[in-house]
Design an enzyme around this catalytic site. Structure first.
Site, PDB file in Angstrom:
ATOM      1  N   ILE A  16       0.826  -1.221   0.000  1.00  0.00           N
ATOM      2  CA  ILE A  16       0.000   0.000   0.000  1.00  0.00           C
ATOM      3  C   ILE A  16       0.853   1.261   0.000  1.00  0.00           C
ATOM      4  O   ILE A  16       0.335   2.357  -0.056  1.00  0.00           O
ATOM      5  CB  ILE A  16      -0.984   0.053   1.187  1.00  0.00           C
ATOM      6  CG1 ILE A  16      -0.303  -0.300   2.506  1.00  0.00           C
ATOM      7  CG2 ILE A  16      -2.181  -0.807   0.935  1.00  0.00           C
ATOM      8  CD1 ILE A  16      -1.217  -0.222   3.709  1.00  0.00           C
ATOM      9  N   GLY A  19       8.288   4.264   0.469  1.00  0.00           N
ATOM     10  CA  GLY A  19       8.865   5.599   0.683  1.00  0.00           C
ATOM     11  C   GLY A  19      10.191   5.410   1.394  1.00  0.00           C
ATOM     12  O   GLY A  19      10.317   4.511   2.203  1.00  0.00           O
ATOM     13  N   GLY A  20      11.126   6.216   1.094  1.00  0.00           N
ATOM     14  CA  GLY A  20      12.407   6.168   1.808  1.00  0.00           C
ATOM     15  C   GLY A  20      12.913   4.751   1.882  1.00  0.00           C
ATOM     16  O   GLY A  20      13.021   4.064   0.877  1.00  0.00           O
ATOM     17  N   PHE A  21      13.101   4.284   3.089  1.00  0.00           N
ATOM     18  CA  PHE A  21      13.670   2.942   3.235  1.00  0.00           C
ATOM     19  C   PHE A  21      12.633   1.977   3.796  1.00  0.00           C
ATOM     20  O   PHE A  21      12.945   1.068   4.529  1.00  0.00           O
ATOM     21  CB  PHE A  21      14.886   2.985   4.152  1.00  0.00           C
ATOM     22  CG  PHE A  21      14.911   4.187   5.057  1.00  0.00           C
ATOM     23  CD1 PHE A  21      14.022   4.273   6.129  1.00  0.00           C
ATOM     24  CD2 PHE A  21      15.769   5.252   4.830  1.00  0.00           C
ATOM     25  CE1 PHE A  21      14.008   5.375   6.947  1.00  0.00           C
ATOM     26  CE2 PHE A  21      15.758   6.371   5.656  1.00  0.00           C
ATOM     27  CZ  PHE A  21      14.893   6.445   6.725  1.00  0.00           C
ATOM     28  N   ALA A  22      11.386   2.198   3.487  1.00  0.00           N
ATOM     29  CA  ALA A  22      10.359   1.293   4.022  1.00  0.00           C
ATOM     30  C   ALA A  22       9.324   0.965   2.963  1.00  0.00           C
ATOM     31  O   ALA A  22       9.088   1.753   2.045  1.00  0.00           O
ATOM     32  CB  ALA A  22       9.659   1.939   5.212  1.00  0.00           C
ATOM     33  N   LYS A  23       8.760  -0.217   3.124  1.00  0.00           N
ATOM     34  CA  LYS A  23       7.654  -0.635   2.249  1.00  0.00           C
ATOM     35  C   LYS A  23       6.519  -0.997   3.196  1.00  0.00           C
ATOM     36  O   LYS A  23       6.763  -1.579   4.263  1.00  0.00           O
ATOM     37  CB  LYS A  23       8.123  -1.842   1.433  1.00  0.00           C
ATOM     38  CG  LYS A  23       7.030  -2.490   0.589  1.00  0.00           C
ATOM     39  CD  LYS A  23       7.622  -3.460  -0.405  1.00  0.00           C
ATOM     40  CE  LYS A  23       8.169  -4.703   0.281  1.00  0.00           C
ATOM     41  NZ  LYS A  23       8.540  -5.736  -0.704  1.00  0.00           N
ATOM     42  N   LYS A  39       4.971  -2.271   8.200  1.00  0.00           N
ATOM     43  CA  LYS A  39       6.053  -1.474   7.609  1.00  0.00           C
ATOM     44  C   LYS A  39       7.309  -2.322   7.677  1.00  0.00           C
ATOM     45  O   LYS A  39       7.739  -2.713   8.756  1.00  0.00           O
ATOM     46  CB  LYS A  39       6.241  -0.166   8.365  1.00  0.00           C
ATOM     47  CG  LYS A  39       7.389   0.696   7.860  1.00  0.00           C
ATOM     48  CD  LYS A  39       7.208   2.155   8.208  1.00  0.00           C
ATOM     49  CE  LYS A  39       8.088   2.624   9.316  1.00  0.00           C
ATOM     50  NZ  LYS A  39       8.001   4.090   9.548  1.00  0.00           N
ATOM     51  N   ASP A 131       8.066  16.311  10.595  1.00  0.00           N
ATOM     52  CA  ASP A 131       7.740  16.017   9.188  1.00  0.00           C
ATOM     53  C   ASP A 131       6.227  15.935   9.005  1.00  0.00           C
ATOM     54  O   ASP A 131       5.709  14.991   8.408  1.00  0.00           O
ATOM     55  CB  ASP A 131       8.416  14.700   8.760  1.00  0.00           C
ATOM     56  CG  ASP A 131       8.384  14.524   7.241  1.00  0.00           C
ATOM     57  OD1 ASP A 131       8.517  13.388   6.759  1.00  0.00           O
ATOM     58  OD2 ASP A 131       8.168  15.538   6.538  1.00  0.00           O
TER      59      ASP A 131
HETATM   60  C1  LIG Z   1      -6.915   2.490   1.349  1.00  0.00           C
HETATM   61  O1  LIG Z   1      -5.796   2.911   0.655  1.00  0.00           O
HETATM   62  C2  LIG Z   1      -4.750   3.249   1.434  1.00  0.00           C
HETATM   63  C3  LIG Z   1      -3.799   4.026   0.799  1.00  0.00           C
HETATM   64  C4  LIG Z   1      -2.681   4.407   1.515  1.00  0.00           C
HETATM   65  C5  LIG Z   1      -2.515   4.012   2.851  1.00  0.00           C
HETATM   66  C6  LIG Z   1      -3.488   3.234   3.475  1.00  0.00           C
HETATM   67  N1  LIG Z   1      -3.396   2.813   4.804  1.00  0.00           N
HETATM   68  C7  LIG Z   1      -2.279   2.851   5.576  1.00  0.00           C
HETATM   69  N2  LIG Z   1      -2.394   2.553   6.891  1.00  0.00           N
HETATM   70  C8  LIG Z   1      -1.319   2.619   7.692  1.00  0.00           C
HETATM   71  C9  LIG Z   1      -0.080   3.006   7.180  1.00  0.00           C
HETATM   72  C10 LIG Z   1       1.067   3.195   8.084  1.00  0.00           C
HETATM   73  C11 LIG Z   1       0.863   3.536   9.432  1.00  0.00           C
HETATM   74  C12 LIG Z   1       1.943   3.779  10.270  1.00  0.00           C
HETATM   75  C13 LIG Z   1       3.229   3.710   9.774  1.00  0.00           C
HETATM   76  C14 LIG Z   1       4.398   4.046  10.637  1.00  0.00           C
HETATM   77  O2  LIG Z   1       5.467   4.333  10.154  1.00  0.00           O
HETATM   78  N3  LIG Z   1       4.233   4.030  11.967  1.00  0.00           N
HETATM   79  C15 LIG Z   1       5.284   4.514  12.817  1.00  0.00           C
HETATM   80  C16 LIG Z   1       4.856   5.849  13.321  1.00  0.00           C
HETATM   81  O3  LIG Z   1       3.835   6.305  12.914  1.00  0.00           O
HETATM   82  N4  LIG Z   1       5.658   6.421  14.196  1.00  0.00           N
HETATM   83  C17 LIG Z   1       5.425   7.632  14.840  1.00  0.00           C
HETATM   84  C18 LIG Z   1       4.181   8.282  14.752  1.00  0.00           C
HETATM   85  C19 LIG Z   1       4.018   9.506  15.406  1.00  0.00           C
HETATM   86  C20 LIG Z   1       5.083  10.052  16.145  1.00  0.00           C
HETATM   87  C21 LIG Z   1       6.295   9.391  16.226  1.00  0.00           C
HETATM   88  C22 LIG Z   1       6.474   8.191  15.563  1.00  0.00           C
HETATM   89  C23 LIG Z   1       3.452   3.343   8.462  1.00  0.00           C
HETATM   90  C24 LIG Z   1       2.371   3.098   7.620  1.00  0.00           C
HETATM   91  C25 LIG Z   1      -0.001   3.275   5.790  1.00  0.00           C
HETATM   92  O4  LIG Z   1       1.190   3.611   5.230  1.00  0.00           O
HETATM   93  C26 LIG Z   1       1.247   3.900   3.831  1.00  0.00           C
HETATM   94  C27 LIG Z   1       2.233   5.048   3.649  1.00  0.00           C
HETATM   95  C28 LIG Z   1       2.446   5.322   2.153  1.00  0.00           C
HETATM   96  C29 LIG Z   1       3.400   6.500   1.989  1.00  0.00           C
HETATM   97  N5  LIG Z   1       2.881   7.673   2.675  1.00  0.00           N
HETATM   98  C30 LIG Z   1       2.703   7.460   4.110  1.00  0.00           C
HETATM   99  C31 LIG Z   1       1.725   6.307   4.345  1.00  0.00           C
HETATM  100  N6  LIG Z   1      -1.098   3.203   5.016  1.00  0.00           N
HETATM  101  C32 LIG Z   1      -4.629   2.853   2.757  1.00  0.00           C
END
Ligand SMILES: COc1cccc(Nc2ncc(-c3ccc(C(=O)NCC(=O)Nc4ccccc4)cc3)c(OCC3CCNCC3)n2)c1
Length: 335
Positions: A16, A19-23, A39, A131
């Site tokens: 879904i 970006g950067g170094f994560a999928k 992630k 960010d």
């Molecule tokens: C329906 O279509 C769709 C379409 C698109 C997405 C979704 N859903 C959907 N749900 C969940 C995620 C997600 C949640 C948390 C983290 C994370 O990195 N947590 C760690 C974190 O948040 N630390 C932190 C937070 C606050 C303070 C300090 C530390 C990573 C990914 C997601 O990612 C997709 C990426 C794609 C590139 N742009 C950014 C989002 N996408 C759904």
């Protein structure tokens, strides 16, 4: 399976996001059937960022807020990190704004209050996000805001976190002091980025934008931007107070919490402890899990309350979140 460590725990679905170094892949938590996002970070491509991942994991385990994406489980192999997090089925706020062209003042205020609550909570925990941008604000199925830090930019505040030290944050939303690579960035950078976010919500485009990075920097440092005709005087004043070039002149988070524009139509100021405590003892969920694992409820709670962010933590959090959404709490699988 592509990632043996996930076998029997999660069923991987489509990618879904990257970006950067994560999928990020959509997945299903097998025991509860709940959707999660995973992630996946390859250690090799993290390089010196490996340390930042550990900082983020520490941070995330202390955070629990309605408008911050919840961490469920952390898995580490010698080649990868896996962060199992809350899946936000509404996608990115960025795409939501594009779809609607722009939000009206009422919708923008509701979204802004939720983001402000998450940022104020983050600051109260001693972190600066650095960010904040529409791509890092996701929506759940009820269109509630969920703040994430996809690019590992959030930092304990006060450290030497100048732009030069970590090429963090996307310049479009970056505060002037970040662009200038000033040291000792404080909470003010998040206020600037929230100003850019609020502008994007109300206008449907960005206050500072340019294809050439140095022209973009000039615009940010110059601090001049368009004020479209549909912006009310009050919105203009609020945005101006957040997009102040001098961080000392910029409005503070505390003042924002009870700002007249933020309060309009609401009785209460924004509360930062909008936290949803996931670490509370819910006997219904503990009993169900204890029976499934064939241990006593005391032994199960003993295990759970270590909050190791292992599969037990993920299962418990997901059962609890289902219960809070008024859905039947269930566990699949043998016995
Ligand atoms: C329906 O279509 C769709 C379409 C698109 C997405 C979704 N859903 C959907 N749900 C969940 C995620 C997600 C949640 C948390 C983290 C994370 O990195 N947590 C760690 C974190 O948040 N630390 C932190 C937070 C606050 C303070 C300090 C530390 C990573 C990914 C997601 O990612 C997709 C990426 C794609 C590139 N742009 C950014 C989002 N996408 C759904």
């Amino acid at each position: 399976a592509r990632y043996p460590v996930l076998r029997g725990l999660y069923e991987l679905d489509k990618t879904i996001g990257c970006g950067g170094f994560a999928k990020v892949k959509l997945a299903t938590h097998i025991l509860t059937g709940e959707k999660v996002a995973i992630k996946i970070m390859e250690k090799r491509s993290l390089g010196e960022n490996l340390h930042r991942v550990r900082v983020e994991l520490e941070a995330l385990q202390t955070l629990s807020h309605r408008h911050i994406s919840q961490l469920y489980q952390v898995l580490e192999t010698e080649s990868h990190f896996f962060l199992v997090v809350e899946y936000c089925s509404g996608g990115e706020l960025f795409d939501h704004i594009v779809d609607k062209n722009r939000l009206n003042e009422k919708e923008s205020r509701a979204a802004f209050r939720q983001i402000l609550s998450a940022v104020a909570y983050l600051h109260s925990k001693g972190f600066v996000h650095r960010d904040l941008k529409p791509e890092n604000v996701l929506l759940d199925k009820d269109l509630n805001m969920k703040l994430i830090d996809f690019g590992l930019c959030a930092k304990p505040s006060g450290g030497l976190t100048g732009f030069l030290y970590t090429s963090c944050g996307s310049p479009t939303y970056a505060a002037p002091e970040l662009v200038l690579g000033k040291k000792y960035l404080g909470h003010e950078v998040d206020v600037w980025s929230m100003g850019v976010l609020l502008y994007a919500l109300l206008c449907g485009f960005l206050p500072f934008d340019d294809d050439k990075i140095d022209t973009l920097y000039k615009k940010i440092l110059d601090g001049k931007y368009e004020e479209p005709s549909w912006l009310t005087m009050e919105s203009r004043r609020l945005i101006r107070s957040m997009l102040q070039i001098d961080p000392k002149k910029r409005i503070g988070v505390e003042e924002l919490l009870s700002h007249p524009w933020v309060m309009r139509g609401f009785r209460e100021p924004v509360s930062l402890n909008n936290s949803c405590n996931m670490k509370e003892h819910d006997s219904h969920c503990v009993n169900l899990l204890a029976r499934h694992k064939n241990v006593t409820t005391e032994e199960m709670w003993e295990l759970l309350s270590k909050w190791k962010y292992d599969y037990n933590t993920a299962t418990y959090f997901l059962m609890l979140s289902r219960k809070r959404r008024g859905l039947p709490v269930r566990i699949f699988g043998p016995g």
